[in-house]
Design an enzyme around this catalytic site. Structure first.
Site, PDB file in Angstrom:
ATOM      1  N   ARG A  85      -1.376  10.000   1.409  1.00 47.68           N
ATOM      2  CA  ARG A  85      -2.810  10.253   1.207  1.00 47.68           C
ATOM      3  C   ARG A  85      -3.165  11.731   1.147  1.00 47.68           C
ATOM      4  O   ARG A  85      -4.034  12.127   0.368  1.00 47.68           O
ATOM      5  CB  ARG A  85      -3.605   9.606   2.349  1.00 47.68           C
ATOM      6  CG  ARG A  85      -3.831   8.135   2.131  1.00 47.68           C
ATOM      7  CD  ARG A  85      -4.685   7.560   3.228  1.00 47.68           C
ATOM      8  NE  ARG A  85      -4.996   6.165   2.910  1.00 47.68           N
ATOM      9  CZ  ARG A  85      -5.657   5.357   3.722  1.00 47.68           C
ATOM     10  NH1 ARG A  85      -6.067   5.780   4.879  1.00 47.68           N
ATOM     11  NH2 ARG A  85      -5.906   4.124   3.364  1.00 47.68           N
TER      12      ARG A  85
ATOM     13  N   HIS B 208      -9.611  10.359   2.851  1.00 42.99           N
ATOM     14  CA  HIS B 208      -9.288   9.323   1.874  1.00 42.99           C
ATOM     15  C   HIS B 208      -9.506   9.915   0.492  1.00 42.99           C
ATOM     16  O   HIS B 208     -10.553  10.496   0.221  1.00 42.99           O
ATOM     17  CB  HIS B 208     -10.164   8.087   2.075  1.00 42.99           C
ATOM     18  CG  HIS B 208      -9.607   6.868   1.399  1.00 42.99           C
ATOM     19  ND1 HIS B 208      -9.602   6.741   0.026  1.00 42.99           N
ATOM     20  CD2 HIS B 208      -9.019   5.759   1.893  1.00 42.99           C
ATOM     21  CE1 HIS B 208      -9.025   5.585  -0.281  1.00 42.99           C
ATOM     22  NE2 HIS B 208      -8.667   4.973   0.833  1.00 42.99           N
TER      23      HIS B 208
ATOM     24  N   SER C  62      -4.001   1.648  11.241  1.00 39.80           N
ATOM     25  CA  SER C  62      -5.064   1.913  12.230  1.00 39.80           C
ATOM     26  C   SER C  62      -5.553   0.642  12.905  1.00 39.80           C
ATOM     27  O   SER C  62      -5.734   0.598  14.127  1.00 39.80           O
ATOM     28  CB  SER C  62      -6.234   2.649  11.579  1.00 39.80           C
ATOM     29  OG  SER C  62      -6.647   1.970  10.418  1.00 39.80           O
TER      30      SER C  62
ATOM     31  N   GLU D  29       0.852  -1.194   0.000  1.00 44.23           N
ATOM     32  CA  GLU D  29       0.000   0.000   0.000  1.00 44.23           C
ATOM     33  C   GLU D  29       0.883   1.238   0.000  1.00 44.23           C
ATOM     34  O   GLU D  29       2.092   1.155   0.256  1.00 44.23           O
ATOM     35  CB  GLU D  29      -0.964  -0.011   1.190  1.00 44.23           C
ATOM     36  CG  GLU D  29      -2.118  -0.979   0.986  1.00 44.23           C
ATOM     37  CD  GLU D  29      -3.242  -0.819   2.004  1.00 44.23           C
ATOM     38  OE1 GLU D  29      -3.171   0.100   2.827  1.00 44.23           O
ATOM     39  OE2 GLU D  29      -4.177  -1.630   1.952  1.00 44.23           O
TER      40      GLU D  29
ATOM     41  N   ARG E 186      -1.597   9.402   9.014  1.00 39.00           N
ATOM     42  CA  ARG E 186      -1.504   7.957   9.272  1.00 39.00           C
ATOM     43  C   ARG E 186      -1.031   7.195   8.047  1.00 39.00           C
ATOM     44  O   ARG E 186      -1.504   7.416   6.942  1.00 39.00           O
ATOM     45  CB  ARG E 186      -2.886   7.432   9.689  1.00 39.00           C
ATOM     46  CG  ARG E 186      -2.954   5.917   9.840  1.00 39.00           C
ATOM     47  CD  ARG E 186      -4.367   5.479  10.183  1.00 39.00           C
ATOM     48  NE  ARG E 186      -5.297   5.711   9.094  1.00 39.00           N
ATOM     49  CZ  ARG E 186      -5.708   4.784   8.231  1.00 39.00           C
ATOM     50  NH1 ARG E 186      -5.266   3.548   8.328  1.00 39.00           N
ATOM     51  NH2 ARG E 186      -6.571   5.075   7.287  1.00 39.00           N
TER      52      ARG E 186
ATOM     53  N   HIS F 272     -11.972  10.331   6.570  1.00 37.39           N
ATOM     54  CA  HIS F 272     -11.738   8.891   6.666  1.00 37.39           C
ATOM     55  C   HIS F 272     -11.185   8.444   8.016  1.00 37.39           C
ATOM     56  O   HIS F 272     -11.605   7.427   8.553  1.00 37.39           O
ATOM     57  CB  HIS F 272     -10.777   8.484   5.546  1.00 37.39           C
ATOM     58  CG  HIS F 272     -10.508   7.017   5.450  1.00 37.39           C
ATOM     59  ND1 HIS F 272     -11.512   6.093   5.222  1.00 37.39           N
ATOM     60  CD2 HIS F 272      -9.357   6.303   5.555  1.00 37.39           C
ATOM     61  CE1 HIS F 272     -10.985   4.875   5.195  1.00 37.39           C
ATOM     62  NE2 HIS F 272      -9.682   4.974   5.392  1.00 37.39           N
TER      63      HIS F 272
END
Length: 536
Positions: free
Chosen positions: A287, A241, A386, A122, A381, A346
């Protein structure tokens, strides 16, 4: 699950009381067994938790060639100078043990042909380290397994359909909770006396008009802790997001980041890839960078779309069944058509300040999961950290509470609790959420933040509706801290202060009293300006 009447709630208990039925709450309850635990969940288990909607998975350095140190380094890099490095390393080092716990509870993580845990990549991770279930089904599978384990554990009592509206304190320590039946605005409050409370109530996404979070993620836990005097950390840092699917649903379905990891690209209505010019990692940039890119493209009237036609094509349904189903339900075939997307609230990096054991600044109160701020995420983050943070800190909280003797409270102080509560007018909530999106959203500026601070402070001060007051409390903390941080860092972007300032590379520590002071000073400034003659 059994229904419980008021007598079951209005009693002193030496149970550990956990508020929240998501990953952190349920994992903590299981880790405390066989110690008696009462879990209070506003929604039926599994229905009100963001965990169930998590499509990525859990970040864990379990693959050959990866390490906890590399995972921590990626976490620190993503967090834009505010990550507590010791917390990040501790989190990464405990990941393997917590994955084993989840496997023990029945989570069917994907495996490769050799039987090892399958890992995917990711954004902003330097290695493939996301463990998942059937591509994008991790959250749902984790919650199903944990709910089944909780139901099979005799020491865990679950009370569904009640929301916590206030924390009750006695001499600076937690003494209990004020609860109210969900969906019944006229119902009398009920109180549960307890000296050991764990808040695991989730995030704040539903404060925004466009969000990927369930309605229960309305900042409740943060609000009741702040109103009881708890220290709040980093509330200005909200992660948007970049690729919520814009098909008119609230909450908006999510097009997982893993799609971009598999090669999906972001294009505008002319078919141009607009992230190439914005960051060397293009679609796999952090992000906040991608969210601003998507936001800017939409604001310029060009639209934004996620294009997986070349990367996945006919394999889309098999690899990402959740996203595929959301698209098909809206009349879009993602195998042959680009998916319309927009940034959506998000994840909240901020929350109730906790230490390494999940303890808050209030005696007898712990917090875990998204409602807490551990220092692991900093200003931004890292993807799939999370769920890892939720299980690591839930286990630490359980261990910390496990060795303690808990006494029953002798009495409850109810003097601060208001009686009135009516149904929240739909228009009030809609207006409130629109202001959060427009004034405290992806791109911010001082003038709009000041307007939001004044507005939320007035609601928090004047409304008789407890649910709206709690939403306003959390919104005030977010907006006031965003107004006070005069720089751009991570998920917090100020168009009037567009650069990062080295002198501000420290976490925010605040209280509701401090946020109210900011609101009062902004109101005085407005009054002073309006009182001046036109030619002054």
């Amino acid at each position: 699950m059994l229904n419980h009447d008021h007598d079951d709630l209005t009693r002193s208990t030496d149970d550990v009381v956990i508020v929240g039925g998501g990953l952190a709450g349920l994992f903590c309850a299981l880790k405390l067994a066989p110690r008696p635990v009462t879990v209070i969940s506003a929604a039926p288990l599994g229905q009100g938790a963001s965990t169930a909607w998590a499509q990525g998975g859990i970040a864990a350095a379990v693959a050959e060639g990866d390490s906890a140190e590399a995972h921590a380094a990626d976490t620190i890099a993503a967090g834009a100078g505010l990550v507590d490095e010791a917390v990040a390393l501790g989190l990464a080092r405990e990941a393997g043990a917590r994955i084993r716990d989840l496997l023990h509870y029945g989570v069917p993580f994907d495996r490769d042909l050799e039987g090892k845990l399958a890992v995917s990549r990711e954004a902003a991770h330097s290695a493939r380290r996301i463990v998942h279930v059937r591509g994008d089904m991790a959250g749902k599978a984790i919650m199903s397994a944990l709910i089944e384990a909780v139901r099979a554990t005799p020491s865990i009592r679950v009370i569904e359909g009640y929301a916590a509206e206030a924390l009750l304190t006695e001499d600076g320590a937690v003494a209990g909770l004020q609860l109210r039946k969900v969906g019944d605005a006229a119902a009398n409050r009920v109180t549960m006396a307890s000296r050991t409370v764990v808040l695991a109530t989730g995030g704040i996404g539903h404060l925004y008009a466009v969000t990927t979070n369930p309605p229960e993620a309305s900042g409740l836990g943060l609000a009741i802790a702040a109103r009881a005097g708890a220290v709040i950390a980093d509330p200005e840092f909200v992660q948007f997001h970049p690729t919520a699917i814009m098909v008119g649903r609230d909450p908006a379905p999510l097009a997982t980041e893993a799609l971009r990891g598999e090669g999906a690209t972001l294009i505008n209505d002319k078919g141009e890839r607009f992230m190439l010019a914005r960051h060397r990692l293009a679609e796999l940039a952090p992000r906040d960078v991608v969210a601003r890119g998507v936001f800017a493209e939409i604001a310029a009237g060009h639209g934004a779309y996620l294009d997986a036609r070349d990367a996945l094509g006919a394999h889309f349904a098999e690899k990402f069944p959740t996203v595929y189903a959301s698209c098909i339900a809206a009349g879009i075939d993602p195998a042959t058509q680009p998916i319309p997307v927009a940034p959506a609230a998000h994840y909240h990096m901020g929350g109730i300040l906790v230490d390494d054991h999940g303890r808050t600044s209030l005696t007898g109160l712990w917090a875990g999961g998204e409602v807490s701020s551990t220092g692991a995420h900093g200003a931004n983050r890292l993807a799939s950290n999370s769920l890892l943070e939720a299980v690591v800190f839930a286990a630490r909280i359980a261990e910390d509470i496990g060795g303690r003797m808990i006494t029953k409270p002798t009495r409850l102080l109810l003097t601060s609790v208001r009686e009135r509560n009516g149904a929240m007018p739909a228009r009030s909530e809609q207006t409130f959420r629109s202001m959060m999106t427009s004034h405290v959203g992806v791109i911010r500026d001082g003038e709009r933040l000041a307007e939001a601070v004044r507005s939320f402070a007035a609601i928090e001060r004047e409304t008789a509706n407890i649910a709206l007051r709690n939403m306003a409390t959390t919104a005030l903390l977010v907006a006031a801290s965003a107004w006070a941080r005069r720089e751009s860092r991570g998920g917090h972007y100020r168009i009037d202060y567009p650069t990062e300032k080295p002198a501000l590379a420290h976490r925010t520590m605040t209280t509701l009293a401090a946020a109210r002071e900011i609101a009062a000073s902004l109101s005085e400034r407005t009054l002073t300006r309006s009182a001046q003659p036109m030619n002054a």
